[in-house]
Every structure is written in structure tokens, then in C-alpha cells.
Design a protein around this motif. Structure first.
Motif, short mmCIF file in Angstrom:
data_model
loop_
_atom_site.label_atom_id
_atom_site.label_comp_id
_atom_site.label_asym_id
_atom_site.label_seq_id
_atom_site.Cartn_x
_atom_site.Cartn_y
_atom_site.Cartn_z
N CYS A 1 0.86 -1.19 0.00
CA CYS A 1 0.00 0.00 0.00
C CYS A 1 0.89 1.23 0.00
N LEU A 2 0.66 2.14 -0.95
CA LEU A 2 1.42 3.38 -1.00
C LEU A 2 0.83 4.35 0.02
N GLY B 1 8.01 9.56 -0.04
CA GLY B 1 8.63 10.75 0.55
C GLY B 1 7.72 11.36 1.60
N ASP B 2 8.33 12.23 2.41
CA ASP B 2 7.59 12.80 3.55
C ASP B 2 6.84 14.05 3.12
N TYR B 3 5.79 13.80 2.33
CA TYR B 3 4.88 14.88 1.93
C TYR B 3 3.54 14.20 1.62
N VAL B 4 2.49 14.98 1.50
CA VAL B 4 1.16 14.37 1.32
C VAL B 4 0.66 14.58 -0.12
N GLY C 1 -2.51 7.64 -3.96
CA GLY C 1 -1.33 6.77 -4.06
C GLY C 1 -0.88 6.47 -5.47
N GLU C 2 -1.66 6.89 -6.47
CA GLU C 2 -1.36 6.48 -7.86
C GLU C 2 0.01 6.97 -8.34
N LEU C 3 0.30 8.24 -8.13
CA LEU C 3 1.61 8.75 -8.60
C LEU C 3 2.74 8.03 -7.87
#
Ligand SMILES: CN1CCN(C(=O)c2nonc2N)CC1
Length: 246
Positions: free
Chosen positions: A86-87, A134-137, A141-143
Motif C-alpha cells: 500500500c502506498l 517521501g515525507d509529503y502528502v 497513491g497512484e503517482l
């Protein structure tokens, strides 16, 4: 390699199936990418895949039932031996070592959530690993799934032509990439480094390695601390340190 991507926006994955290295990997049969939409497994008129969060709060949560049915279908499509990923920002941050490990898997199921996330009971019962890019929102999750597939597919033997090499990729050997140049030799008053024009391949190799070491030392010194250096690399780093302005 067989990959099944689970997403309510399957068309997004055309970005990797229809273009570039990953697109060629698909057309040449190195990569089979199936896209599975949880909406396929809904039974209500509105094809509902999300609902309000228990406990209140903003946004919506993806319902367990359609997502788990999509995972079942995805695992079957991949052929049973699938690692379910799971991304998510809660996952281990993807790095080249993880990419190389994932490339050795027989098959991958990549779960791309939307909204505030996926019902936790799916993660607890059906997901092997959460991975973050990476630590951002992000908005979904697709990208992140496509980033993972793009990096992994480069590791598949035969995907990169003879003129390219995953081994020489930046990060593949734990260093940042060296500078690259192409024609013309002079552009707006800036010349290509003479060493690259001379045809001395050993001298060029050494210059490129020194450039990679210097860039890594300056921009990502922590990568050097984690990496065993060859004798040549240690010598080049000493040269770099001696050349640094006081
Ligand atoms: C529900 N959705 C929230 C946003 N999201 C991410 O930010 C993300 N995924 O992978 N690395 C990331 N960073 C994906 C999942």
C-alpha cells in the motif's frame, strides 16, 4: 514481471504503460500491468467506495469490502505469489535498495488509496508492506505507485537497452549522478569540460566518478557515510578535500 495496480483512477496508469522506458517494457512483454478498480466490486447504485470516518473528522475513508475484493482479483491476476504493497505516507520511504529488492519479487500488487485513506482493517489483514515515496502528502497513491513501478522496471534485465545501464544509474551505486553534456561544445559562453572531448575513456571514467563523489559530498553527505568506499574513491575524496577552498 506482473504488477496489478488497484485504483479508482486506473486511467492514470497510462502515464507509465504508454510512454518511455516503462511503456517499452510493457510493449516488449517485460512488464504486465493490470489495473483494477474497486468500484467494479461495489453493488449499490452509486458504486460507493468510500464513507464517512467513524469518530468524525474531515474527509472520507475507503471502504474495506470493495478494496479487499479488488486485492483478491489483483492477487489472482498476478498469479498468486504477490507482495501486497500500500502506498502511504505511513510507509518506509522508498530507496534504491528497496527498488532492487522489489524487482526480485515474482509479482506486486500496488494499492493506491484516495480520500483520507483506507479502512485500517484492510491494511492489517491484507497488506504486506506500506511504502512511501517521501515525507509529503499527495492526493492519492497512484503517482507514488507509478514512481515505484518506473524505478523497479528499470531493474528488469533487458528493459534498458545496451546504451543504458541500471548499474550506472545515479543511486544505483549509492552516489549522485555526474554532470552530463551534449552538443554544442559551447553554449551561451559555457564550454563542455575538455576531459569529455578528448576520448580518453579511463580519464573520463575517473573524472565522472570524482564529479559524482564531489556532488554527493556536497549535496547528500549522509549517502557517503552509509557507503563502503573503494580505494580509488577514497583517493578521489582526498583530492576533493584538498581542492576545497578554505
Ligand atoms: C491516501 N493517500 C494519501 C496520500 N498518499 C501519499 O502522500 C503517499 N503515498 O506514497 N507516498 C506518499 N507520500 C497516498 C495515499
Amino acid at each position: 514481471m506482473r504488477v496489478a495496480a488497484i485504483s479508482i483512477f486506473p486511467e492514470m496508469f497510462r502515464a507509465i504503460t504508454d510512454y518511455g522506458v516503462s511503456g517499452r517494457a510493457v510493449s516488449e512483454g517485460h512488464l504486465v500491468l493490470d489495473c483494477i478498480n474497486p468500484r467494479t466490486f461495489t453493488h449499490d447504485r452509486h458504486r460507493t467506495v468510500d464513507d464517512r470516518p467513524y469518530g468524525g473528522g474531515p474527509g472520507m475513508v475507503m471502504k474495506a469490502e470493495p478494496v479487499e475484493a479488488a486485492i483478491d482479483e489483483a492477487v489472482e491476476r498476478v498469479g498468486g505469489e504477490a507482495k501486497v504493497i500500500c502506498l502511504s505516507p505511513q510507509g518506509r520511504v522508498l530507496d534504491q535498495a528497496m527498488v532492487e529488492s522489489l524487482a526480485a519479487e515474482p509479482g506486486l500488487v500496488l494499492l493506491s488509496g484516495r480520500y483520507e485513506g483506507i479502512d485500517e482493517r484492510v491494511l492489517e489483514s491484507r497488506v504486506d508492506e506500506e511504502i512511501s515515496i517521501g515525507d509529503y502528502v499527495l492526493s492519492g497513491g497512484e503517482l507514488a505507485a507509478m514512481v515505484l513501478v518506473d524505478a523497479v522496471v528499470r531493474q528488469i534485465p533487458g528493459v534498458l537497452g545496451h546504451s543504458q545501464s541500471a548499474v550506472e544509474d545515479s543511486f544505483a551505486d549509492g552516489l549522485l549522478d555526474c554532470p552530463h553534456y551534449t552538443r554544442p561544445e559551447e553554449h551561451r559562453g559555457s564550454r563542455v569540460p575538455e576531459v569529455l572531448l578528448g576520448g580518453d575513456h579511463e580519464r573520463i571514467r575517473r573524472w565522472r566518478l570524482k564529479q559524482s563523489l564531489q556532488r554527493t559530498l556536497i549535496r547528500r553527505p549522509e549517502l557517503l557515510r552509509e557507503r563502503e568506499l573503494t580505494a580509488e574513491e577514497q583517493r578521489l575524496l582526498a583530492e576533493i578535500e584538498n581542492e576545497r577552498p578554505d
